[in-house]
Every structure is written in C-alpha cells, then in structure tokens.
Design a protein around this motif. Structure first.
Motif, PDB file in Angstrom:
ATOM      1  N   PRO A  60       0.841  -1.201   0.000  1.00 50.81           N
ATOM      2  CA  PRO A  60       0.000   0.000   0.000  1.00 50.81           C
ATOM      3  C   PRO A  60       0.875   1.250   0.000  1.00 50.81           C
ATOM      4  O   PRO A  60       1.862   1.319   0.744  1.00 50.81           O
ATOM      5  CB  PRO A  60      -0.793  -0.118   1.308  1.00 50.81           C
ATOM      6  CG  PRO A  60      -0.662  -1.543   1.728  1.00 50.81           C
ATOM      7  CD  PRO A  60       0.673  -1.993   1.233  1.00 50.81           C
ATOM      8  N   GLU A  61       0.519   2.221  -0.818  1.00 55.54           N
ATOM      9  CA  GLU A  61       1.324   3.444  -0.896  1.00 55.54           C
ATOM     10  C   GLU A  61       1.383   4.172   0.447  1.00 55.54           C
ATOM     11  O   GLU A  61       2.396   4.775   0.791  1.00 55.54           O
ATOM     12  CB  GLU A  61       0.758   4.380  -1.966  1.00 55.54           C
ATOM     13  CG  GLU A  61       1.129   3.985  -3.379  1.00 55.54           C
ATOM     14  CD  GLU A  61       0.839   5.082  -4.376  1.00 55.54           C
ATOM     15  OE1 GLU A  61       1.793   5.638  -4.943  1.00 55.54           O
ATOM     16  OE2 GLU A  61      -0.349   5.379  -4.582  1.00 55.54           O
ATOM     17  N   GLU A  62       0.302   4.107   1.221  1.00 57.34           N
ATOM     18  CA  GLU A  62       0.263   4.813   2.496  1.00 57.34           C
ATOM     19  C   GLU A  62       0.931   4.030   3.615  1.00 57.34           C
ATOM     20  O   GLU A  62       1.178   4.580   4.686  1.00 57.34           O
ATOM     21  CB  GLU A  62      -1.190   5.106   2.881  1.00 57.34           C
ATOM     22  CG  GLU A  62      -1.911   6.027   1.917  1.00 57.34           C
ATOM     23  CD  GLU A  62      -3.358   6.222   2.325  1.00 57.34           C
ATOM     24  OE1 GLU A  62      -3.636   6.279   3.542  1.00 57.34           O
ATOM     25  OE2 GLU A  62      -4.231   6.296   1.444  1.00 57.34           O
ATOM     26  N   ASP A  63       1.235   2.748   3.383  1.00 61.35           N
ATOM     27  CA  ASP A  63       1.813   1.919   4.436  1.00 61.35           C
ATOM     28  C   ASP A  63       2.701   0.839   3.811  1.00 61.35           C
ATOM     29  O   ASP A  63       2.356  -0.336   3.821  1.00 61.35           O
ATOM     30  CB  ASP A  63       0.697   1.275   5.278  1.00 61.35           C
ATOM     31  CG  ASP A  63       1.236   0.488   6.463  1.00 61.35           C
ATOM     32  OD1 ASP A  63       2.410   0.701   6.826  1.00 61.35           O
ATOM     33  OD2 ASP A  63       0.493  -0.353   7.010  1.00 61.35           O
ATOM     34  N   PRO A  64       3.869   1.214   3.266  1.00 70.67           N
ATOM     35  CA  PRO A  64       4.724   0.242   2.584  1.00 70.67           C
ATOM     36  C   PRO A  64       5.149  -0.931   3.469  1.00 70.67           C
ATOM     37  O   PRO A  64       5.398  -2.030   2.969  1.00 70.67           O
ATOM     38  CB  PRO A  64       5.938   1.078   2.157  1.00 70.67           C
ATOM     39  CG  PRO A  64       5.437   2.477   2.088  1.00 70.67           C
ATOM     40  CD  PRO A  64       4.415   2.583   3.191  1.00 70.67           C
TER      41      PRO A  64
END
Length: 416
Positions: free
Chosen positions: A41-45
C-alpha cells in the motif's frame, strides 16, 4: 443503563479499524508468475509483501479499500490499483508489462542518424543543455522517502530479495569534487527468501566457497548491515550534473539523435584500457525534451573487465560493493581481487516539482563474475529499483550522524 453501555460498546467497536487480508497473483503477459515482485500500500509500505516463485502473495492492512496499492518488479511497468481489488473473495491477477532498462534502440538510432554536426554546433548544443541543467536542478537540499528493492541471483536462482524503506537527504554539490552528498537513513527492512533455496545456498557456502575460509559468515548474513550500503549506492549512482560537467568538453565522443514523442538523445561514449589490467566502456544516454532540452531520463550501460595477475587489495568503495554478499569484516579484509567481468544497465526517471527536476525512480540490472585469491569465485546477478513515494523541498536539514549509522531492524520473511 444497560442500553447506554451497549451503545458505548457499539460505538467503540465501530471506531476501531481491523486489519483485513488481501491476496492475488502477479504474472507477465504470458500468464507466467513473477517471483519476488513487490506489492505494498502506498500509504503503508511496511505492510507490503513479495510474491513467491509462482507469483502469489498475501498481506494484511487496516487501510480503507479506496487506498492504492503499488505492484512492481524490476524491468516491468509498475501498476497502481485500488486496495479493494485484492479482496479474499476475488483474488486479483495483476499483469505486468515489460519496460526494458537498457536503451539499445537509442544506440542504433544514434549510429543510423547521419546528421553532419560540426564541432561548433555540437559544442553549442552541449552548452545549451548544460545551462538548462543549472536551471532545472535545484541548488537547495531535498529529502526523498523511498521504497528500495534489491534482488540477488546466482547461477540462475534467486537467493532472495531485500526491501528497505528509507529517507534520503541530498545536499547539492556538498563534496569537494562537486558531486552531491547523499545521506541515507534506513527506517525499516524486510528480507524475503525461499527457505529451500536458502538451505541450498548455505550448503554451497559451507562446502565450496567463501564460508570455508570464515565459518562465521552464515551468522554474519543476519547481522552485517551491508543492505544499507547497497540501497544507498543505487541512489548515489548517476549524478547527472556532475557526469555532464565532467564530459561536456569531450566533443569527439558525443552524438545526437532524434527520437519519437518529442525527445532528443545525447549519447556519450567513454572507453579506457589501462595496460590490459583494467578495461571499461561506458555509454551514457541523456534523454531530453526536444523543445526545452530539459532532461527526462538518464540511462547508462557499462562493461568492465579487470585482470590483476597477483591480486589487488580493494579500496573502501569496492569493499562496500562486495559487502552485498554479507561478508564478515574479517573476510572482506582478506579478499584480494584477481578478475572481474561486469555488465551494468542503470536508469533514472525524473519528475517536475515546483519548477525543478527531482528523481522519480532508479533501477539497475547487473551481471558480474568476481574472482578473488584462493579460488574465491562469485557469479552474481543483481536487480535493484528505488521508487520515490514523497519529496520534501522546503525546510530540509542534514541528517544527524546517529540517523545515518544506526542499524536497520530486519524482518526475515519466508515465501513459498
């Protein structure tokens, strides 16, 4: 009273976010699974995962399903998809299309293009590009947040893949040689590996190669912080302004060609042969906007050959390159280089931000064989890519020493 307590509990649970499981498969255009592709996820690599050898993956996150997920593998165009695509009830199949790193077609075009550029015309063009670079690249510090992948193969098998999340501060021309200073601070790291392959690799180390000279090497694989060096070196490669300034007066070795979609390619070729001991050829491509002459991409292909009859003690930079193998400090100190063949393709893609050019992505493909003293031979294929997730251009300060030197915690993840 009971109704009020019940309502409170309902509201409490309604406000809590639960991690949900997501899964899918990553394949190429022929439907073949792509192993060690990264999905996050871009918000939570940190919540991301790597695919197994069949391309399957799964991960958990509490982000809303409207969030975006990055699916990528070195040499392929990345896909950005909604998180909701990967629900357990509908396992998504993501198809990645090839995006070659090398610009071989540019070399052909440059040879085929028979423009009769006189030296003065070439000198004038190079000067225009040089001036444009001074305008386009900011002289102020910048800070990048990146997701960096480094995959290591040997003799046709993947040893594993390391993914690091990091912050990078670039201090323009802060070194004595006018190159940018790159400060790298790793924040979080995962090492993905196939346990069966890992056991075979450990056996090879124990019986045939480096480890028989240093039994502690296997333990060092989980403790030596060489991964930081590898990821940092990738970002440090391709200092485009420095390279251009260094070769701008070498007019004889420049060619120019026109490409499609309004692009012009400047190509520089550098060849050296030091008494047959060290030979190398480096071809650099500067892909420019034909109208503005602003750089869009930078590509470099290198061929190296080294043959040192009695072996050579390597300098600090070369020793750091070898440390990608997680060799112990004692083993590195003992290594003397005899022969090396290497072929490296390197690529940088740029983005515009607030009137200046900043890095968007870097990737590298390296094939090499390194032979040291005592028949220590290492065949290696390394693939690496760094994707920028955020850029800070204002109020950037240099990193503190403890931020740069601290060890990065690694999570060891087995994939099947």
């Amino acid at each position: 009273m009971k109704k009020e307590v019940g309502l409170f509990v309902l509201l409490l649970f309604a406000g809590m976010a639960y991690a949900a499981d997501y899964q899918g498969r990553v394949v190429d255009i022929d439907g073949k699974g792509i192993g060690y592709a990264t999905v996050y996820p871009e918000e939570d690599p940190i919540a991301g995962a790597a695919t197994n050898d069949q391309g399957f993956f799964h991960f958990s996150t509490d982000l809303p399903e409207t969030s975006t997920v990055v699916v990528s593998f070195i040499g392929y165009e990345k896909q950005v998809l909604p998180l909701g695509v990967f629900t357990p009830s509908d396992s998504a199949v993501v198809v990645l299309h090839e995006q070659p790193i090398a610009l071989e077609e540019t070399v052909v075009a440059a040879k085929a293009n028979k423009q009769k550029n006189k030296r003065k015309q070439m000198a004038a063009l190079l000067h225009q590009v040089y001036v444009r670079m001074q305008e386009d690249f900011s002289d102020e510090p910048s800070k990048y947040h990146v997701v960096s992948d480094a995959r290591l193969d040997s003799e046709g098998e993947a040893w594993g893949m390391e993914q690091m999340i990091a912050s990078i501060v670039v201090l323009p021309e802060a070194r004595s040689n006018n190159k940018d200073s790159v400060q790298f601070a790793g924040e979080y790291c995962k090492r993905f590996f196939d346990p069966a392959i890992r056991r075979r690799v450990d056996t090879v180390f124990a019986t045939r190669t480096l480890e028989k000279y240093d039994p502690r090497m296997r333990d060092a694989a989980n403790s030596v912080d060489s991964g930081v060096v590898v990821h940092r070196m990738l970002f440090d490669m391709g200092n485009i302004k420095y390279d251009f300034e260094h070769f701008v007066d070498d007019i004889r070795n420049w060619t120019v060609s026109n490409e499609n979609e309004g692009e012009t390619v400047l190509t520089h070729v550098e060849k050296k042969n030091y008494i047959g001991i060290v030979k190398y050829a480096i071809t650099r491509h500067y892909i420019l906007d034909s109208e503005t002459l602003s750089v869009r991409r930078f590509s470099e292909h290198s061929d190296f050959y080294v043959n040192v009859p009695f072996g050579k003690k390597l300098d600090a930079d070369m020793l750091r390159i070898l440390n990608i193998f997680n060799m112990s400090d004692q083993q590195i100190e003992r290594f003397r280089l005899r022969k090396m063949n290497a072929h490296i393709d390197f690529n940088t893609i740029y983005q515009w931000r607030k009137g200046h050019i900043y890095i968007l992505e870097k990737n590298m493909d390296c094939d090499a064989t390194i032979m040291g003293s005592r028949q220590m031979e290492i065949p290696i294929k390394a693939l690496a890519t760094q994707r920028v997730t955020a850029v800070q251009t204002e109020g950037v300060e240099a990193l503190q020493k403890d931020q740069i030197t601290r060890r990065v915690k690694r999570e060891m993840v087995e994939i099947y």
